[in-house]
Design a protein around this motif. Structure first.
Motif, PDB file in Angstrom:
ATOM      1  N   SER A   1       0.827  -1.200   0.000  1.00 37.92           N
ATOM      2  CA  SER A   1       0.000   0.000   0.000  1.00 37.92           C
ATOM      3  C   SER A   1       0.866   1.257   0.000  1.00 37.92           C
ATOM      4  CB  SER A   1      -0.919  -0.013   1.226  1.00 37.92           C
ATOM      5  OG  SER A   1      -1.676   1.155   1.280  1.00 37.92           O
ATOM      6  N   TYR A   2       1.919   1.254   0.799  1.00 29.92           N
ATOM      7  CA  TYR A   2       2.832   2.404   0.853  1.00 29.92           C
ATOM      8  C   TYR A   2       3.503   2.628  -0.499  1.00 29.92           C
ATOM      9  CZ  TYR A   2       6.677   5.466   1.980  1.00 29.92           C
ATOM     10  OH  TYR A   2       7.554   6.513   1.981  1.00 29.92           O
ATOM     11  N   VAL A   3       4.020   1.553  -1.093  1.00 29.62           N
ATOM     12  CA  VAL A   3       4.708   1.656  -2.380  1.00 29.62           C
ATOM     13  C   VAL A   3       3.736   2.103  -3.464  1.00 29.62           C
ATOM     14  CG1 VAL A   3       5.913   0.326  -4.175  1.00 29.62           C
ATOM     15  CG2 VAL A   3       6.547   0.047  -1.775  1.00 29.62           C
ATOM     16  N   ASN A   4       2.516   1.626  -3.432  1.00 26.17           N
ATOM     17  CA  ASN A   4       1.507   2.060  -4.409  1.00 26.17           C
ATOM     18  C   ASN A   4       1.264   3.560  -4.310  1.00 26.17           C
ATOM     19  OD1 ASN A   4       0.982  -0.382  -5.702  1.00 26.17           O
ATOM     20  ND2 ASN A   4      -0.610  -0.944  -4.249  1.00 26.17           N
ATOM     21  N   GLU A   5       1.270   4.082  -3.093  1.00 23.18           N
ATOM     22  CA  GLU A   5       0.975   5.496  -2.891  1.00 23.18           C
ATOM     23  C   GLU A   5       2.199   6.387  -3.078  1.00 23.18           C
ATOM     24  OE1 GLU A   5      -0.708   8.420   0.628  1.00 23.18           O
ATOM     25  OE2 GLU A   5      -1.226   6.295   0.656  1.00 23.18           O
ATOM     26  N   HIS A   6       3.374   5.942  -2.637  1.00 23.55           N
ATOM     27  CA  HIS A   6       4.558   6.795  -2.600  1.00 23.55           C
ATOM     28  C   HIS A   6       5.664   6.388  -3.569  1.00 23.55           C
ATOM     29  CE1 HIS A   6       3.027   8.763   1.010  1.00 23.55           C
ATOM     30  NE2 HIS A   6       2.714   7.548   1.459  1.00 23.55           N
ATOM     31  N   GLY A   7       5.547   5.246  -4.192  1.00 25.35           N
ATOM     32  CA  GLY A   7       6.614   4.744  -5.055  1.00 25.35           C
ATOM     33  C   GLY A   7       7.610   3.922  -4.255  1.00 25.35           C
ATOM     34  N   GLY A   8       8.589   3.358  -4.957  1.00 25.44           N
ATOM     35  CA  GLY A   8       9.584   2.489  -4.337  1.00 25.44           C
ATOM     36  C   GLY A   8      10.449   3.230  -3.340  1.00 25.44           C
ATOM     37  N   CYS A   9      11.142   2.483  -2.515  1.00 25.42           N
ATOM     38  CA  CYS A   9      12.060   3.067  -1.548  1.00 25.42           C
ATOM     39  C   CYS A   9      13.269   2.145  -1.413  1.00 25.42           C
ATOM     40  CB  CYS A   9      11.377   3.283  -0.205  1.00 25.42           C
ATOM     41  SG  CYS A   9      10.683   1.805   0.534  1.00 25.42           S
ATOM     42  N   GLY A  10      14.391   2.713  -1.038  1.00 21.57           N
ATOM     43  CA  GLY A  10      15.621   1.937  -0.888  1.00 21.57           C
ATOM     44  C   GLY A  10      15.990   1.765   0.568  1.00 21.57           C
ATOM     45  N   TYR A  11      16.649   0.672   0.855  1.00 27.75           N
ATOM     46  CA  TYR A  11      17.197   0.441   2.192  1.00 27.75           C
ATOM     47  C   TYR A  11      18.437  -0.406   2.035  1.00 27.75           C
ATOM     48  CZ  TYR A  11      14.825  -4.086   1.846  1.00 27.75           C
ATOM     49  OH  TYR A  11      14.422  -5.322   1.455  1.00 27.75           O
ATOM     50  N   GLY A  12      19.539   0.059   2.583  1.00 26.09           N
ATOM     51  CA  GLY A  12      20.799  -0.647   2.399  1.00 26.09           C
ATOM     52  C   GLY A  12      21.115  -0.796   0.931  1.00 26.09           C
ATOM     53  N   ARG A  13      21.419  -1.986   0.517  1.00 24.24           N
ATOM     54  CA  ARG A  13      21.713  -2.274  -0.892  1.00 24.24           C
ATOM     55  C   ARG A  13      20.487  -2.806  -1.647  1.00 24.24           C
ATOM     56  NH1 ARG A  13      27.641  -5.131  -0.454  1.00 24.24           N
ATOM     57  NH2 ARG A  13      28.740  -3.257   0.209  1.00 24.24           N
ATOM     58  N   ARG A  14      19.347  -2.756  -1.028  1.00 26.61           N
ATOM     59  CA  ARG A  14      18.115  -3.282  -1.629  1.00 26.61           C
ATOM     60  C   ARG A  14      17.144  -2.148  -1.874  1.00 26.61           C
ATOM     61  NH1 ARG A  14      16.649  -8.992   1.102  1.00 26.61           N
ATOM     62  NH2 ARG A  14      18.699  -9.923   0.976  1.00 26.61           N
ATOM     63  N   SER A  15      16.110  -2.456  -2.623  1.00 29.31           N
ATOM     64  CA  SER A  15      15.036  -1.488  -2.830  1.00 29.31           C
ATOM     65  C   SER A  15      13.701  -2.217  -2.837  1.00 29.31           C
ATOM     66  CB  SER A  15      15.232  -0.724  -4.129  1.00 29.31           C
ATOM     67  OG  SER A  15      15.118  -1.597  -5.223  1.00 29.31           O
ATOM     68  N   VAL A  16      12.664  -1.473  -2.522  1.00 29.26           N
ATOM     69  CA  VAL A  16      11.316  -2.003  -2.529  1.00 29.26           C
ATOM     70  C   VAL A  16      10.591  -1.328  -3.674  1.00 29.26           C
ATOM     71  CG1 VAL A  16       9.158  -2.216  -1.270  1.00 29.26           C
ATOM     72  CG2 VAL A  16      11.322  -2.349  -0.046  1.00 29.26           C
ATOM     73  N   GLU A  17      10.095  -2.113  -4.582  1.00 37.14           N
ATOM     74  CA  GLU A  17       9.323  -1.615  -5.711  1.00 37.14           C
ATOM     75  C   GLU A  17       7.926  -2.184  -5.584  1.00 37.14           C
ATOM     76  OE1 GLU A  17      10.577   0.662  -7.673  1.00 37.14           O
ATOM     77  OE2 GLU A  17      12.593   0.477  -6.858  1.00 37.14           O
ATOM     78  N   LEU A  18       7.099  -1.908  -6.552  1.00 35.89           N
ATOM     79  CA  LEU A  18       5.744  -2.428  -6.547  1.00 35.89           C
ATOM     80  C   LEU A  18       5.793  -3.949  -6.441  1.00 35.89           C
ATOM     81  CD1 LEU A  18       2.779  -1.685  -6.732  1.00 35.89           C
ATOM     82  CD2 LEU A  18       2.952  -1.881  -9.202  1.00 35.89           C
ATOM     83  N   LEU A  19       5.183  -4.480  -5.425  1.00 39.27           N
ATOM     84  CA  LEU A  19       5.234  -5.931  -5.166  1.00 39.27           C
ATOM     85  C   LEU A  19       4.156  -6.661  -5.909  1.00 39.27           C
ATOM     86  CD1 LEU A  19       5.731  -5.725  -1.318  1.00 39.27           C
ATOM     87  CD2 LEU A  19       7.485  -6.007  -3.043  1.00 39.27           C
TER      88      LEU A  19
END
Length: 59
Positions: free
Chosen positions: A41-59
């Motif tokens: 829900s967060y990614v849908n509203e705000h777009g992907g985000c990065g953490y460390g060497r990884r990123s979160v995109e639309l799941l």
């Protein structure tokens, strides 16, 4: 949001221990599903985000 659960070594010594472990794994599965839905829900509203060497995109 709570901190991640610390993993513990588990030694099953009885059927009751097995039932308790099964209940705990079911609880953790449900919690993980809820967290993934919140993240989605967060990614849908705000777009992907990065953490460390990884990123979160639309799941």
């Amino acid at each position: 949001m709570s901190n991640a659960t610390k993993l513990q070594n588990v030694t099953l010594q009885s059927e009751q221990d097995a039932v308790q472990l099964a209940n705990e794994t079911n609880r953790l599965d449900a919690a993980l599903k809820q967290m993934k839905e919140e993240l989605k829900s967060y990614v849908n509203e705000h777009g992907g985000c990065g953490y460390g060497r990884r990123s979160v995109e639309l799941l």
